[in-house]
Scaffold this active site. Sequence first.
Site, PDB file in Angstrom:
ATOM      1  N   ASP A 138       7.186 -16.757 -24.471  1.00 32.53           N
ATOM      2  CA  ASP A 138       6.948 -16.451 -23.049  1.00 32.53           C
ATOM      3  C   ASP A 138       7.656 -15.180 -22.586  1.00 32.53           C
ATOM      4  O   ASP A 138       7.854 -14.993 -21.392  1.00 32.53           O
ATOM      5  CB  ASP A 138       7.391 -17.639 -22.171  1.00 32.53           C
ATOM      6  CG  ASP A 138       8.897 -17.710 -21.982  1.00 32.53           C
ATOM      7  OD1 ASP A 138       9.644 -17.273 -22.891  1.00 32.53           O
ATOM      8  OD2 ASP A 138       9.335 -18.186 -20.919  1.00 32.53           O
ATOM      9  N   GLU A 139       8.041 -14.337 -23.510  1.00 35.44           N
ATOM     10  CA  GLU A 139       8.890 -13.207 -23.140  1.00 35.44           C
ATOM     11  C   GLU A 139       8.492 -11.949 -23.897  1.00 35.44           C
ATOM     12  O   GLU A 139       8.197 -12.009 -25.098  1.00 35.44           O
ATOM     13  CB  GLU A 139      10.332 -13.586 -23.512  1.00 35.44           C
ATOM     14  CG  GLU A 139      11.375 -12.653 -23.018  1.00 35.44           C
ATOM     15  CD  GLU A 139      12.779 -13.162 -23.361  1.00 35.44           C
ATOM     16  OE1 GLU A 139      12.972 -14.364 -23.611  1.00 35.44           O
ATOM     17  OE2 GLU A 139      13.677 -12.317 -23.393  1.00 35.44           O
ATOM     18  N   ASP A 187       9.339 -12.452 -18.347  1.00 37.72           N
ATOM     19  CA  ASP A 187       9.725 -13.772 -18.874  1.00 37.72           C
ATOM     20  C   ASP A 187       9.138 -14.829 -17.951  1.00 37.72           C
ATOM     21  O   ASP A 187       9.354 -14.791 -16.731  1.00 37.72           O
ATOM     22  CB  ASP A 187      11.265 -13.858 -18.916  1.00 37.72           C
ATOM     23  CG  ASP A 187      11.754 -15.173 -19.513  1.00 37.72           C
ATOM     24  OD1 ASP A 187      10.933 -15.977 -19.987  1.00 37.72           O
ATOM     25  OD2 ASP A 187      12.980 -15.397 -19.486  1.00 37.72           O
TER      26      ASP A 187
HETATM   27  N1  DCP Z   1      12.630 -23.512 -25.478  1.00 41.52           N
HETATM   28  C1  DCP Z   1      12.982 -24.594 -26.285  1.00 41.52           C
HETATM   29  N2  DCP Z   1      14.300 -24.833 -26.573  1.00 41.52           N
HETATM   30  C2  DCP Z   1      15.274 -24.021 -26.071  1.00 41.52           C
HETATM   31  C3  DCP Z   1      14.924 -22.929 -25.247  1.00 41.52           C
HETATM   32  C4  DCP Z   1      13.583 -22.700 -24.965  1.00 41.52           C
HETATM   33  O1  DCP Z   1      12.111 -25.337 -26.747  1.00 41.52           O
HETATM   34  N3  DCP Z   1      16.548 -24.272 -26.343  1.00 41.52           N
HETATM   35  C5  DCP Z   1      11.196 -23.324 -25.127  1.00 41.52           C
HETATM   36  C6  DCP Z   1      10.894 -24.012 -23.809  1.00 41.52           C
HETATM   37  C7  DCP Z   1      10.854 -22.892 -22.816  1.00 41.52           C
HETATM   38  C8  DCP Z   1      10.355 -21.735 -23.639  1.00 41.52           C
HETATM   39  O2  DCP Z   1      10.872 -21.953 -24.955  1.00 41.52           O
HETATM   40  O3  DCP Z   1       9.983 -23.190 -21.710  1.00 41.52           O
HETATM   41  C9  DCP Z   1      10.786 -20.375 -23.118  1.00 41.52           C
HETATM   42  O4  DCP Z   1      12.195 -20.274 -23.147  1.00 41.52           O
HETATM   43  P1  DCP Z   1      13.032 -19.626 -21.974  1.00 41.52           P
HETATM   44  O5  DCP Z   1      14.397 -19.395 -22.491  1.00 41.52           O
HETATM   45  O6  DCP Z   1      12.300 -18.464 -21.422  1.00 41.52           O
HETATM   46  O7  DCP Z   1      13.147 -20.783 -20.890  1.00 41.52           O
HETATM   47  P2  DCP Z   1      12.179 -21.201 -19.708  1.00 41.52           P
HETATM   48  O8  DCP Z   1      10.960 -20.360 -19.666  1.00 41.52           O
HETATM   49  O9  DCP Z   1      11.945 -22.682 -19.806  1.00 41.52           O
HETATM   50  O10 DCP Z   1      13.066 -20.941 -18.433  1.00 41.52           O
HETATM   51  P3  DCP Z   1      13.413 -19.556 -17.702  1.00 41.52           P
HETATM   52  O11 DCP Z   1      12.794 -19.659 -16.354  1.00 41.52           O
HETATM   53  O12 DCP Z   1      14.897 -19.540 -17.634  1.00 41.52           O
HETATM   54  O13 DCP Z   1      12.865 -18.444 -18.540  1.00 41.52           O
HETATM   55 MG    MG Z   2      11.087 -18.226 -19.724  1.00 43.17          MG
END
Ligand code: DCP
Ligand code: MG
Length: 384
Positions: free
Chosen positions: A112-113, A19
């Site tokens: 991203d996962e 992730d």
């Molecule tokens: N995303 C979004 N709205 C949300 C959750 C996520 O638009 N409610 C988008 C932005 C994030 C991406 O999807 O960057 C990936 O989601 P993640 O849950 O993996 O969150 P992040 O990568 O930002 O943070 P983490 O480091 O916790 O994975």
């Molecule tokens: Mg993420």
Amino acid sequence: MIYLSLFFCYSIMVIVHLDADCFYVSVERVKNPRLIGLPVIVGGGVRGVVASASYEARKFGIHAAMPIWKAKSLCSAAVFVQTDMDAYREFSQKLFQLQELYSPFIEKCSIDEGYISLKHESDPITKARELQNQVKSTIGITVSLGLGTNKLVSQIAGKLWKPEGLTVVPAGTEKEFLKTLDLSWLPGFGPKATQAAKYKGFSTIGDIQSADMSVLFELLGNKADKVRGLANGIDLSEIQLTPNVAKSYSEQATFEKDIRIKQEIYHKLQAMLDNVMRKVRLDGKAVKTLEIKLRTAAFKTVTKSISFEPTDNEEVIYPVLLEALTSVWVGHSIRLVGVTVSNLAYKSAGQLDLFNTPDDKITKLLDSMKSKFGENAIKRGHAL
Ligand code: DCP
Ligand code: MG
């Protein structure tokens, strides 16, 4: 003995959960390195909510899906950036293409996962660490990884320690690993179900492990059995393979008139190779195999493939191309030709010398002219 049992652990602890850390923010930081180290929030737009918050911003209590006005009130120093979906899609594609160099068994779960099976590796931990480092050095973003014997355990492990975590749950320790975690980590325990379970006195996954089955049935209905299994670290779900994004690059063309002059066929193949190699370079890759295809006027198709040291420069491949052509062309009239490059290698910053030759200044010049003025702005002599 110790060596043997460790090897046994490695050999079955093969599912990696990957992730990206604050993905949208990380991409924005590659685009604009001045954002590094600052509390950054990507979002806004029509929905007016936080999409991704940097780990610096999270210290102020800011998280995804929070209204932007609230995030502003929690951290007035935060830098707000509008979303750029094209960039996130491009980085996501690079991220998954890179994983494909490590395993053919990949499940993409979100932008991203994903899960990667390293069952073919004798030392998956070292391989996973290599992947983590390569993502950072070639794409410029960081990822967190979890390694376990199944998807549930590796996913929780991967999300537990972020950013840049690499968490390993050895085979046989799944139950112990899950025991003290809040039960909201378990699938099926959203905010509502978690609240109901807490009301009944369940707080950790360990509480579910030892709960009376009748109470679990009351709480979860027919899902109780499955959830009990998950709480004990048993997850039989398989990786759902996602079709790969790009394992080869190819081009083919039919001549207006059949051609019987070797030099002309060679020049056409060279021009096509130039085009596919430009795409290879744009994706930051190198290739190790060339295949050419010739279709004769009598519709007979012949192919020849040759492998070589990884390169991203067509000039290095020209002699191979000529060798392939010489080996299959024996004077036929040709109506169609095709070029495919495959067997991809990823080019990391430290490998520049390995992949490039002194002549690659010309290649770089051609690339930059084409990027500025369009595909047809400049061509090598053989393409004219
Ligand atoms: N995303 C979004 N709205 C949300 C959750 C996520 O638009 N409610 C988008 C932005 C994030 C991406 O999807 O960057 C990936 O989601 P993640 O849950 O993996 O969150 P992040 O990568 O930002 O943070 P983490 O480091 O916790 O994975
Ligand atoms: Mg993420």
